[in-house]
Motif scaffolding. Structure first.
Motif, PDB file in Angstrom:
ATOM      1  N   VAL A  39       0.833  -1.197   0.000  1.00  0.00           N
ATOM      2  CA  VAL A  39       0.000   0.000   0.000  1.00  0.00           C
ATOM      3  C   VAL A  39       0.871   1.253   0.000  1.00  0.00           C
ATOM      4  O   VAL A  39       0.554   2.256  -0.656  1.00  0.00           O
ATOM      5  CB  VAL A  39      -0.956  -0.009   1.208  1.00  0.00           C
ATOM      6  CG1 VAL A  39      -1.740   1.294   1.284  1.00  0.00           C
ATOM      7  CG2 VAL A  39      -1.913  -1.187   1.116  1.00  0.00           C
ATOM      8  N   PHE A  40       1.977   1.220   0.737  1.00  0.00           N
ATOM      9  CA  PHE A  40       2.905   2.356   0.757  1.00  0.00           C
ATOM     10  C   PHE A  40       3.387   2.689  -0.642  1.00  0.00           C
ATOM     11  O   PHE A  40       3.371   3.856  -1.064  1.00  0.00           O
ATOM     12  CB  PHE A  40       4.102   2.028   1.663  1.00  0.00           C
ATOM     13  CG  PHE A  40       5.258   2.998   1.523  1.00  0.00           C
ATOM     14  CD1 PHE A  40       5.212   4.227   2.165  1.00  0.00           C
ATOM     15  CD2 PHE A  40       6.369   2.675   0.753  1.00  0.00           C
ATOM     16  CE1 PHE A  40       6.267   5.128   2.032  1.00  0.00           C
ATOM     17  CE2 PHE A  40       7.422   3.562   0.621  1.00  0.00           C
ATOM     18  CZ  PHE A  40       7.377   4.789   1.256  1.00  0.00           C
ATOM     19  N   TYR A  41       3.805   1.681  -1.396  1.00  0.00           N
ATOM     20  CA  TYR A  41       4.289   1.931  -2.749  1.00  0.00           C
ATOM     21  C   TYR A  41       3.162   2.376  -3.680  1.00  0.00           C
ATOM     22  O   TYR A  41       3.374   3.191  -4.587  1.00  0.00           O
ATOM     23  CB  TYR A  41       4.975   0.688  -3.302  1.00  0.00           C
ATOM     24  CG  TYR A  41       6.433   0.599  -2.913  1.00  0.00           C
ATOM     25  CD1 TYR A  41       7.364   1.491  -3.433  1.00  0.00           C
ATOM     26  CD2 TYR A  41       6.885  -0.366  -2.014  1.00  0.00           C
ATOM     27  CE1 TYR A  41       8.707   1.435  -3.076  1.00  0.00           C
ATOM     28  CE2 TYR A  41       8.223  -0.445  -1.651  1.00  0.00           C
ATOM     29  CZ  TYR A  41       9.123   0.464  -2.185  1.00  0.00           C
ATOM     30  OH  TYR A  41      10.449   0.397  -1.832  1.00  0.00           O
ATOM     31  N   ARG A  42       1.963   1.842  -3.470  1.00  0.00           N
ATOM     32  CA  ARG A  42       0.823   2.281  -4.288  1.00  0.00           C
ATOM     33  C   ARG A  42       0.560   3.771  -4.084  1.00  0.00           C
ATOM     34  O   ARG A  42       0.391   4.530  -5.053  1.00  0.00           O
ATOM     35  CB  ARG A  42      -0.421   1.483  -3.912  1.00  0.00           C
ATOM     36  CG  ARG A  42      -0.461   0.062  -4.427  1.00  0.00           C
ATOM     37  CD  ARG A  42      -1.758  -0.618  -4.021  1.00  0.00           C
ATOM     38  NE  ARG A  42      -2.909   0.048  -4.625  1.00  0.00           N
ATOM     39  CZ  ARG A  42      -4.166  -0.201  -4.281  1.00  0.00           C
ATOM     40  NH1 ARG A  42      -4.438  -1.074  -3.317  1.00  0.00           N
ATOM     41  NH2 ARG A  42      -5.158   0.419  -4.882  1.00  0.00           N
ATOM     42  N   PHE A  43       0.517   4.203  -2.830  1.00  0.00           N
ATOM     43  CA  PHE A  43       0.284   5.615  -2.552  1.00  0.00           C
ATOM     44  C   PHE A  43       1.452   6.476  -3.032  1.00  0.00           C
ATOM     45  O   PHE A  43       1.250   7.575  -3.546  1.00  0.00           O
ATOM     46  CB  PHE A  43       0.072   5.827  -1.053  1.00  0.00           C
ATOM     47  CG  PHE A  43      -1.313   5.489  -0.583  1.00  0.00           C
ATOM     48  CD1 PHE A  43      -2.427   5.991  -1.234  1.00  0.00           C
ATOM     49  CD2 PHE A  43      -1.508   4.679   0.523  1.00  0.00           C
ATOM     50  CE1 PHE A  43      -3.711   5.693  -0.800  1.00  0.00           C
ATOM     51  CE2 PHE A  43      -2.788   4.373   0.973  1.00  0.00           C
ATOM     52  CZ  PHE A  43      -3.889   4.878   0.310  1.00  0.00           C
ATOM     53  N   LEU A  44       2.670   5.989  -2.846  1.00  0.00           N
ATOM     54  CA  LEU A  44       3.855   6.757  -3.240  1.00  0.00           C
ATOM     55  C   LEU A  44       3.850   7.010  -4.749  1.00  0.00           C
ATOM     56  O   LEU A  44       4.056   8.149  -5.200  1.00  0.00           O
ATOM     57  CB  LEU A  44       5.119   6.006  -2.829  1.00  0.00           C
ATOM     58  CG  LEU A  44       6.445   6.678  -3.202  1.00  0.00           C
ATOM     59  CD1 LEU A  44       6.593   8.007  -2.451  1.00  0.00           C
ATOM     60  CD2 LEU A  44       7.623   5.747  -2.862  1.00  0.00           C
ATOM     61  N   MET A  45       3.625   5.965  -5.535  1.00  0.00           N
ATOM     62  CA  MET A  45       3.627   6.123  -6.991  1.00  0.00           C
ATOM     63  C   MET A  45       2.456   6.972  -7.462  1.00  0.00           C
ATOM     64  O   MET A  45       2.613   7.846  -8.328  1.00  0.00           O
ATOM     65  CB  MET A  45       3.602   4.744  -7.653  1.00  0.00           C
ATOM     66  CG  MET A  45       4.909   3.985  -7.552  1.00  0.00           C
ATOM     67  SD  MET A  45       4.892   2.426  -8.483  1.00  0.00           S
ATOM     68  CE  MET A  45       3.969   1.383  -7.340  1.00  0.00           C
ATOM     69  N   ALA A  46       1.283   6.715  -6.902  1.00  0.00           N
ATOM     70  CA  ALA A  46       0.108   7.483  -7.314  1.00  0.00           C
ATOM     71  C   ALA A  46       0.248   8.954  -6.918  1.00  0.00           C
ATOM     72  O   ALA A  46      -0.095   9.857  -7.698  1.00  0.00           O
ATOM     73  CB  ALA A  46      -1.145   6.887  -6.689  1.00  0.00           C
ATOM     74  N   GLY A  47       0.766   9.210  -5.710  1.00  0.00           N
ATOM     75  CA  GLY A  47       0.941  10.586  -5.259  1.00  0.00           C
ATOM     76  C   GLY A  47       1.964  11.336  -6.084  1.00  0.00           C
ATOM     77  O   GLY A  47       1.764  12.503  -6.433  1.00  0.00           O
ATOM     78  N   LEU A 194      -4.632  13.213  -0.099  1.00  0.00           N
ATOM     79  CA  LEU A 194      -4.847  11.918   0.556  1.00  0.00           C
ATOM     80  C   LEU A 194      -3.684  10.973   0.286  1.00  0.00           C
ATOM     81  O   LEU A 194      -3.222  10.271   1.196  1.00  0.00           O
ATOM     82  CB  LEU A 194      -6.157  11.295   0.071  1.00  0.00           C
ATOM     83  CG  LEU A 194      -7.442  12.062   0.404  1.00  0.00           C
ATOM     84  CD1 LEU A 194      -8.660  11.302  -0.105  1.00  0.00           C
ATOM     85  CD2 LEU A 194      -7.565  12.298   1.904  1.00  0.00           C
ATOM     86  N   TYR A 195      -3.215  10.917  -0.953  1.00  0.00           N
ATOM     87  CA  TYR A 195      -2.081  10.049  -1.275  1.00  0.00           C
ATOM     88  C   TYR A 195      -0.848  10.443  -0.462  1.00  0.00           C
ATOM     89  O   TYR A 195      -0.131   9.583   0.068  1.00  0.00           O
ATOM     90  CB  TYR A 195      -1.744  10.138  -2.765  1.00  0.00           C
ATOM     91  CG  TYR A 195      -2.775   9.543  -3.688  1.00  0.00           C
ATOM     92  CD1 TYR A 195      -3.669   8.556  -3.256  1.00  0.00           C
ATOM     93  CD2 TYR A 195      -2.875   9.972  -5.010  1.00  0.00           C
ATOM     94  CE1 TYR A 195      -4.615   8.031  -4.100  1.00  0.00           C
ATOM     95  CE2 TYR A 195      -3.823   9.432  -5.873  1.00  0.00           C
ATOM     96  CZ  TYR A 195      -4.687   8.461  -5.412  1.00  0.00           C
ATOM     97  OH  TYR A 195      -5.611   7.937  -6.259  1.00  0.00           O
ATOM     98  N   THR A 196      -0.598  11.758  -0.376  1.00  0.00           N
ATOM     99  CA  THR A 196       0.584  12.238   0.352  1.00  0.00           C
ATOM    100  C   THR A 196       0.478  11.921   1.845  1.00  0.00           C
ATOM    101  O   THR A 196       1.432  11.415   2.458  1.00  0.00           O
ATOM    102  CB  THR A 196       0.747  13.757   0.155  1.00  0.00           C
ATOM    103  OG1 THR A 196       0.848  14.043  -1.245  1.00  0.00           O
ATOM    104  CG2 THR A 196       1.997  14.255   0.866  1.00  0.00           C
ATOM    105  N   LEU A 197      -0.674  12.209   2.434  1.00  0.00           N
ATOM    106  CA  LEU A 197      -0.864  11.961   3.865  1.00  0.00           C
ATOM    107  C   LEU A 197      -0.803  10.469   4.184  1.00  0.00           C
ATOM    108  O   LEU A 197      -0.223  10.059   5.199  1.00  0.00           O
ATOM    109  CB  LEU A 197      -2.199  12.549   4.322  1.00  0.00           C
ATOM    110  CG  LEU A 197      -2.292  14.081   4.305  1.00  0.00           C
ATOM    111  CD1 LEU A 197      -3.712  14.535   4.594  1.00  0.00           C
ATOM    112  CD2 LEU A 197      -1.325  14.690   5.322  1.00  0.00           C
TER     113      LEU A 197
END
Length: 321
Positions: A39-47, A194-197
């Protein structure tokens, strides 16, 4: 207005297809990575991707949003809802098939409708109640071979169901908070925040260096998950901004059918990588009933209204006839 509805429909279908393919790819990555790390990588890439797009457009979120306690609370609720949904959903995939996780996820749109009635003061219709009952019946049919195990023993499969239901429940808080935030921010600005947070919140829980242990195939699946998050949630946010929440929710309910279709096709093409869904006939029927119930909850009132309008008027006899 019709053009906006057409765009909303296309965006909602895009979200359904993205979400349908997502758990299949995540299942491959979870063989090595823990759910928080994925999930961390999903948010990191999307953000990162969305941040670049907004920077090029000169449309980054205004800092004044952080000066209002009310909007900060809404932002925190949306962040917690999205954070919890991603973690619980990823955890459920460790114990369930992608299709099973997505079928359980159809509780989200129905929960969103209930929350809209209680919080956003929208009306609850009889068709929504009928649709919810259809959905619950479909879930029973889908899990017909595992009902005894789910309700009598705390096995890995039961934990998968618990995590899946939890993911659906917390998603509702994200959906409602985002709908309110759209009054102040653009959909893409909300998602970037949201992605950043969520990325910052996940950093203590994740183990980013595990990425070195991924095979080339698994690394490709991880990149796909990140891009999928960017496209899927971006399309959802834009769809909700252009179309009514009920209609968007209706088309999102097609997600499990896309997962089932993609799972069967990929298992035929690459049986060494993808497993065939272990469902009997009742299970397949249950998946369709779940989708039909969730969709009927969302747009049943419109279908019923159109049917009634098409019925020929019955002449009322006058006195003496």
């Amino acid at each position: 207005m019709k053009q906006q509805a057409g765009i909303g429909l296309a965006l909602a279908l895009t979200t359904a297809m993205c979400w349908g393919a997502l758990p299949i790819a995540m299942k491959q990555v979870l063989e090595v990575m823990s759910p928080p790390t994925v999930v961390f990588y999903r948010f990191l890439m999307a953000g990162a991707g969305l941040g670049l797009i907004l920077t090029l457009r000169g449309n980054l979120p205004p800092l004044r949003i952080f000066k209002s306690p009310r909007w900060l609370v809404l932002l925190a609720i949306a962040t917690g809802g999205l954070f919890g949904n991603f973690i619980f959903f990823s955890s459920s995939l460790q114990y369930l098939s992608p299709t099973a996780s997505q079928v359980i996820g159809q509780l989200s749109p129905v929960g969103m409708m209930v929350a809209s009635v209680l919080i956003l003061k929208e009306k609850m219709r009889g068709t929504q109640i009928v649709g919810a009952l259809m959905l619950l019946s479909g879930l029973i049919m889908f899990f017909n071979t595992s009902l005894v195990e789910i309700f009598t023993r705390l096995t890995d499969y039961t934990w998968g169901v618990i995590f899946g239901v939890s993911a659906a429940c917390v998603w509702v808080s994200y959906g409602v908070a985002q709908k309110v935030l759209l009054r102040r921010l653009a959909s893409q600005q909300i998602l970037f925040l949201l992605y950043t947070l969520c990325t910052l919140a996940l950093l203590p829980l994740a183990d980013p260096m595990v990425i070195k242990q991924l095979s080339g195939w698994q690394l490709g699946c991880l990149v796909f998950c990140g891009l999928n998050t960017l496209v899927g949630y971006g399309a959802l946010a834009e769809a909700m901004a252009r179309w009514q929440a009920a209609q968007v929710s209706a088309f999102i309910t097609l997600t499990p059918l896309f997962t089932l279709l993609f799972s069967d096709l990929l298992a035929l093409a690459w049986p060494d990588f993808f497993a065939v869904p272990m469902l009997n006939v009742m299970g397949y029927i249950g998946a369709f009933v779940v989708v039909a119930g969730a969709m009927y909850s969302a747009i049943g009132h419109r279908l019923w209204g159109r049917w009634r309008k098409r019925q020929p008027a019955i002449p009322v006899p006058r006195s003496g006839e």
